[in-house]
Design an enzyme around this catalytic site. Sequence first.
Site, PDB file in Angstrom:
ATOM      1  CG  HIS A  16      -2.406   0.901   1.402  1.00  0.00           C
ATOM      2  ND1 HIS A  16      -3.724   0.923   1.697  1.00  0.00           N
ATOM      3  CD2 HIS A  16      -2.020   2.439   0.411  1.00  0.00           C
ATOM      4  CE1 HIS A  16      -3.907   1.873   1.289  1.00  0.00           C
ATOM      5  NE2 HIS A  16      -3.686   3.501   1.103  1.00  0.00           N
ATOM      6  CG  HIS A  18      -1.717   5.956  -2.360  1.00  0.00           C
ATOM      7  ND1 HIS A  18      -2.250   5.975  -3.412  1.00  0.00           N
ATOM      8  CD2 HIS A  18      -1.436   5.144  -1.284  1.00  0.00           C
ATOM      9  CE1 HIS A  18      -3.460   5.221  -2.169  1.00  0.00           C
ATOM     10  NE2 HIS A  18      -2.672   5.550  -1.588  1.00  0.00           N
ATOM     11  CG  HIS A 196      -7.598   3.222  -0.618  1.00  0.00           C
ATOM     12  ND1 HIS A 196      -6.757   2.569  -1.914  1.00  0.00           N
ATOM     13  CD2 HIS A 196      -6.432   4.241   0.255  1.00  0.00           C
ATOM     14  CE1 HIS A 196      -5.527   3.480  -1.532  1.00  0.00           C
ATOM     15  NE2 HIS A 196      -5.285   3.997  -0.625  1.00  0.00           N
ATOM     16  CD  GLU A 199      -7.584   6.806   4.352  1.00  0.00           C
ATOM     17  OE1 GLU A 199      -8.125   6.811   3.480  1.00  0.00           O
ATOM     18  OE2 GLU A 199      -6.831   7.328   5.016  1.00  0.00           O
ATOM     19  CG  ASP A 277      -2.001   5.581   2.653  1.00  0.00           C
ATOM     20  OD1 ASP A 277      -1.796   5.488   1.745  1.00  0.00           O
ATOM     21  OD2 ASP A 277      -2.291   5.996   3.484  1.00  0.00           O
ATOM     22  CG  ASP A 278       0.062   8.621   0.529  1.00  0.00           C
ATOM     23  OD1 ASP A 278       0.452   8.437  -0.367  1.00  0.00           O
ATOM     24  OD2 ASP A 278      -1.228   8.806   1.135  1.00  0.00           O
TER      25      ASP A 278
HETATM   26  N1  ADE Z   1      -4.327   8.661  -2.705  1.00  0.00           N
HETATM   27  C1  ADE Z   1      -3.611   8.294  -1.270  1.00  0.00           C
HETATM   28  N2  ADE Z   1      -3.231   7.933  -0.296  1.00  0.00           N
HETATM   29  C2  ADE Z   1      -4.598   8.332   0.341  1.00  0.00           C
HETATM   30  C3  ADE Z   1      -4.648   7.560   1.334  1.00  0.00           C
HETATM   31  N3  ADE Z   1      -4.552   7.366   2.442  1.00  0.00           N
HETATM   32  N4  ADE Z   1      -6.493   7.384   1.377  1.00  0.00           N
HETATM   33  C4  ADE Z   1      -7.078   7.902  -0.272  1.00  0.00           C
HETATM   34  N5  ADE Z   1      -6.795   7.687  -1.187  1.00  0.00           N
HETATM   35  C5  ADE Z   1      -5.273   8.031  -0.568  1.00  0.00           C
HETATM   36 ZN    ZN Z   2      -3.392   4.863   0.072  1.00  0.00          ZN
END
Ligand code: ADE
Ligand code: ZN
Length: 334
Positions: A16, A18, A196, A199, A277-278
């Site tokens: 996971h 991005h 997703h 969340e 994630d990011d």
């Molecule tokens: N795009 C990038 N990170 C995300 C996340 N945590 N949830 C939804 N969309 C995303």
């Molecule tokens: Zn994500």
Amino acid sequence: MELDNYVRALPKAELHLHIEGTLEPELMFQLAARNGVALPWKSVEETRAAYDFTDLQSFLDLYYAGAAALIHEQDFHELAMAYFARAQADGVVHAELFFDPQTHTARGVAFDTVLTGLERACADALGRYGISSRLILCFLRHLSEEDGFATLQQAMPHLGRIHGVGLDSSEMGHPPSKFARLFARCRELGLHIVAHAGEEGPPAYIVEALDILKVERIDHGVRAAEDRVLMARLAREQVPLTVCPLSNVKLCVFPTLAQHNLKTLLDAGLKVTINSDDPAYFGGYVAKNYLDTAWALDLTRAELKCIARNSLQAAFVDDALRAPWLARLEALPD
Ligand code: ADE
Ligand code: ZN
């Protein structure tokens, strides 16, 4: 062995991630200057200071603004190579990269530019670091299903280079059912399916992702804990959850890491994985996610090993590729 070294020694898959979320402010400013793109911030420091999120949307607004610096194939290649260097340092043996083509095509960047830059980086990462990888195209759920179909059309000539599809962006008000026909078409095309769900959205969105989109993994899924029937199903069916602890705290899904429900999910027998994630926005790459979570929730080495094992088992790869990773993992002490 110190715990941080143990975490890095665990062979793990990152499932996971991005790729646009690995854009560190330093590279963002470098690319923006090179490409003549104006950013909403004056400096790297001012950019980092703006990363004070209150929810998913407050993050997405900045994430899409930062992605505007990415224009050329070389930019996407550099972005992904910077990620792979960090992944290698963290003991990642396999990475499945999400990318958001609509974020780029809406700005006039060709689908092929994005894909070719990323694909070249995947090949280089295998050669340079021995890290294998997959590309997963994510549809933006705040856009229409029709827009998703147009993106799939653009992807059609490149399907041999795309392993799966996912669903990301603003969750609330955009349930998986909005994309039922699009994902049915993707399944017909033989693509792997993830989304997703849970969340920020309710457990019902996780059920829709399973029953309507027929996902093979749930991205996040932490709100499953609110539904006992769903928890039992996720445990029984061993649906992998790609949990992202530092992300969840930065986006205020949980007030602190000590209050994260990852151990509850693990103790209930769910197939939990840990991911970043990011990471450029949330303060840490995958090893830091493992380590900070271990300290906050008192996870044992056996539990960390189980999470890494889950990630290897949940990866979209052949068993021939998976077996040596698992052997390396099992050779480590608990
Ligand atoms: N795009 C990038 N990170 C995300 C996340 N945590 N949830 C939804 N969309 C995303
Ligand atoms: Zn994500």
